[in-house]
Write an enzyme that holds these catalytic residues in place. Structure first.
Site, PDB file in Angstrom:
ATOM      1  N   GLU A  25      -6.111 -25.784  20.439  1.00 38.28           N
ATOM      2  CA  GLU A  25      -4.752 -26.086  20.988  1.00 38.28           C
ATOM      3  C   GLU A  25      -4.806 -26.874  22.165  1.00 38.28           C
ATOM      4  O   GLU A  25      -4.412 -26.439  23.471  1.00 38.28           O
ATOM      5  CB  GLU A  25      -4.156 -24.543  21.208  1.00 38.28           C
ATOM      6  N   GLU A  52      -5.525 -19.971  13.105  1.00 44.17           N
ATOM      7  CA  GLU A  52      -4.770 -18.515  13.496  1.00 44.17           C
ATOM      8  C   GLU A  52      -3.572 -18.534  13.067  1.00 44.17           C
ATOM      9  O   GLU A  52      -2.964 -19.399  12.658  1.00 44.17           O
ATOM     10  CB  GLU A  52      -4.847 -18.979  15.171  1.00 44.17           C
TER      11      GLU A  52
HETATM   12  C1  BG6 Z   1      -3.250 -19.082  20.531  1.00 43.17           C
HETATM   13  C2  BG6 Z   1      -4.497 -19.108  21.368  1.00 43.17           C
HETATM   14  O1  BG6 Z   1      -2.249 -19.619  21.394  1.00 43.17           O
HETATM   15  O2  BG6 Z   1      -2.550 -17.940  20.364  1.00 43.17           O
HETATM   16  C3  BG6 Z   1      -4.882 -17.613  21.468  1.00 43.17           C
HETATM   17  O3  BG6 Z   1      -5.399 -19.866  20.599  1.00 43.17           O
HETATM   18  C4  BG6 Z   1      -3.852 -16.563  21.880  1.00 43.17           C
HETATM   19  O4  BG6 Z   1      -6.094 -17.745  22.297  1.00 43.17           O
HETATM   20  C5  BG6 Z   1      -2.964 -16.616  20.729  1.00 43.17           C
HETATM   21  O5  BG6 Z   1      -4.472 -15.502  22.059  1.00 43.17           O
HETATM   22  C6  BG6 Z   1      -2.023 -15.697  20.932  1.00 43.17           C
HETATM   23  O6  BG6 Z   1      -1.282 -15.958  21.927  1.00 43.17           O
HETATM   24  P1  BG6 Z   1      -0.708 -14.962  23.013  1.00 43.17           P
HETATM   25  O7  BG6 Z   1      -0.090 -15.456  23.939  1.00 43.17           O
HETATM   26  O8  BG6 Z   1       0.256 -13.928  22.248  1.00 43.17           O
HETATM   27  O9  BG6 Z   1      -2.165 -14.174  23.377  1.00 43.17           O
END
Ligand code: BG6
Length: 482
Positions: free
Chosen positions: A170, A382
């Site tokens: 990201e 993800e």
């Molecule tokens: C992504 C990242 O932005 O989303 C992760 O790659 C992150 O590291 C995940 O934890 C979820 O986002 P958040 O802000 O809910 O932890």
């Protein structure tokens, strides 16, 4: 297109789950690890939810065997994790730390022991602080060489065992939060000129690492992971449709076009030139970006939500406003860029407690867009639901909301595959609960509950949630029971 039923995920489909070093490892000063930008940033009052840090995190540094055994029990086919640069090079460059090399070697071997394919993210946001002190980190082009040197060290150490490499996690998020909203290190606010130049440095580091991987004879798959938030125009009013177009160029294609084509989108570049924010890009840079684009094997997609685009007048909302980091629903503000777009809520979608829209179709939209625009295979690196989970007295976690979320997204992913998208892997975020950078430990994503709160001191024991057993079954049946 007509409604279809998903019958089969492709042979060898990698059912996976993901994590990142800073969010799980802890052991922040152990075995020679250097200090990172995040180790420092979390100590600035007010920067993270209830001043949470990753000093201990969920102690994966000491419990990785237990965690990987749980992955094996689940039947995971791939585990995506990141390497902390400062464990390998405590000063960012110079002497390699053998203990750091050994730690990730152990993780890789432990995965392979159970037939789990390791998928390595080279950079997931934690940068050796020494490089920030030396030349300002990503703000200097000096970092390109240091990053490539670090990446080559990993290719050399693990190249015979690791077949999937993600150069950056990201890039769009860590640079936006680092140089525009001041929510990530280095905490700069509204510094658009530097933001675009920093991004160019990251692109060059990515490109040179991809080329180095090939020069070293790497035959595995390599690419970057992009946080893709697809957009829908509010309605067919031409100015709203145009705002969607602008949003896509400035917020999505600005990154994906460089990874996939090795060039920046034209209209966005013209707009930034007029504003005085365009990065300096040399002819040589262009060649390198193009050469690397021809070598990437997939587009990595982190997908959480979609957004709506509506024209935003010159005196309209700005990109800077309250983000929901508390889990109090409705506390996020509508944001946008004056004169271009704003992102109002989508009335057709439900939201999470952190005001993220829940849109399984958006995942299919991402896959279709990437397939048609770039003709690249896709790794969903993800996707997941951050929620408040409760452990019952008999140590159960009934997270049916997470099961619903993942099931609906997987159904749409299956449809995308039926429609012709080549999807290699699907990694949920995350395997165990972990630290959410700005939202503390209360925003949980895992299949495995970790006994810890914002304050240190809990047992850190692991408990399987209902979603653990559900995903185990999905994997066993290769998605046929969705
Ligand atoms: C992504 C990242 O932005 O989303 C992760 O790659 C992150 O590291 C995940 O934890 C979820 O986002 P958040 O802000 O809910 O932890």
């Amino acid at each position: 297109m007509e409604e279809m039923k998903v019958t089969k995920f492709p042979e060898g489909f990698l059912w996976g789950s993901a994590s990142a070093a800073y969010q799980i490892e802890g052991g922040w000063r152990e075995d020679g690890k250097g200090i990172t930008n995040w180790d420092q940033f979390v100590r600035i009052p007010g920067k993270t939810y209830k001043a949470t840090t990753g000093d201990v995190a969920v102690d994966h540094y000491h419990r990785y065997k237990e965690d990987i055994a749980l992955m094996a029990e689940m039947g995971l086919k791939t585990y995506r994790f990141s390497v902390s640069w400062a464990r390998i090079y405590p000063e960012g460059r110079g002497e390699v730390n053998p203990k750091g090399i050994e730690f990730y070697e152990n993780i890789i071997d432990e995965c392979l022991k159970y037939g789990i394919e390791p998928m390595v993210t080279i950079y997931h946001w934690d940068l050796p602080q020494a490089l920030v002190d030396l030349y300002g980190g990503w703000e200097s082009e000096e970092i390109i060489e240091d990053y490539v040197n670090y990446a080559k060290t990993l290719f050399k150490a693990y190249g015979s065992k690791v077949k999937y490499w993600i150069t950056f996690n990201e890039q769009n998020i860590f640079t936006s939060l680092g140089w525009l909203t001041a929510q990530h290190p280095p905490g700069k606010f509204d510094d658009q000129k530097t933001f675009y130049q920093v991004n160019h440095h990251v692109f060059m580091a990515h490109a040179k690492a991809v080329l180095a991987y090939r020069e070293m004879g790497g035959t595995g798959k390599i690419g970057a992971s992009f946080a893709y938030t697809p957009s829908y125009a509010l309605d067919c009013k031409p100015e709203n449709v145009m705002s969607k177009h602008d949003y896509d160029e400035l917020k999505n294609f600005w990154w994906m076009d460089v990874y996939a084509y090795g060039r920046y989108p034209k209209a966005a570049m013209n707009y930034l030139r007029k504003k005085g924010f365009a990065p300096v890009v040399t002819k040589d840079d262009q060649k390198i970006l193009k050469a690397a684009a021809a070598e990437i094997d997939f587009m990595g997609v982190n997908y959480y939500q979609s957004c709506v685009c509506e024209y935003n007048p010159m005196d309209g909302v700005t990109p800077y406003g309250t983000m929901n980091t508390t889990g109090v629903k409705g506390s996020a503000q509508v944001l946008g860029v004056p004169g271009i777009y704003k992102n109002p809520a989508n009335p057709y979608l439900m939201t999470t407690d952190w005001d993220w829209s829940i849109d399984p179709v958006g995942l299919r939209y991402c896959c279709r867009e990437i397939t048609s625009r770039y003709d690249l295979p896709i790794i969903i690196s993800e996707n997941g639901l951050g929620a408040f989970d409760k452990k019952t007295e008999d140590n159960k976690i009934h997270d049916e909301y997470r099961i619903d979320y993942l099931r609906e997204h997987l159904k749409e992913l299956g449809k995308a595959i039926e429609e012709g998208c080549e999807v290699l892997a699907y990694c949920t975020w995350s395997f165990t609960d972990l630290l959410s950078w700005l939202n503390g430990y209360q925003k949980r994503y895992g299949f495995v509950y970790v006994d810890r709160e914002e304050e240190e001191g809990a047992t850190l024991d692991r408990y399987k949630k209902d979603s653990f057993y559900w995903y185990q079954d999905v994997i066993k049946q290769d998605g046929e029971n969705l």
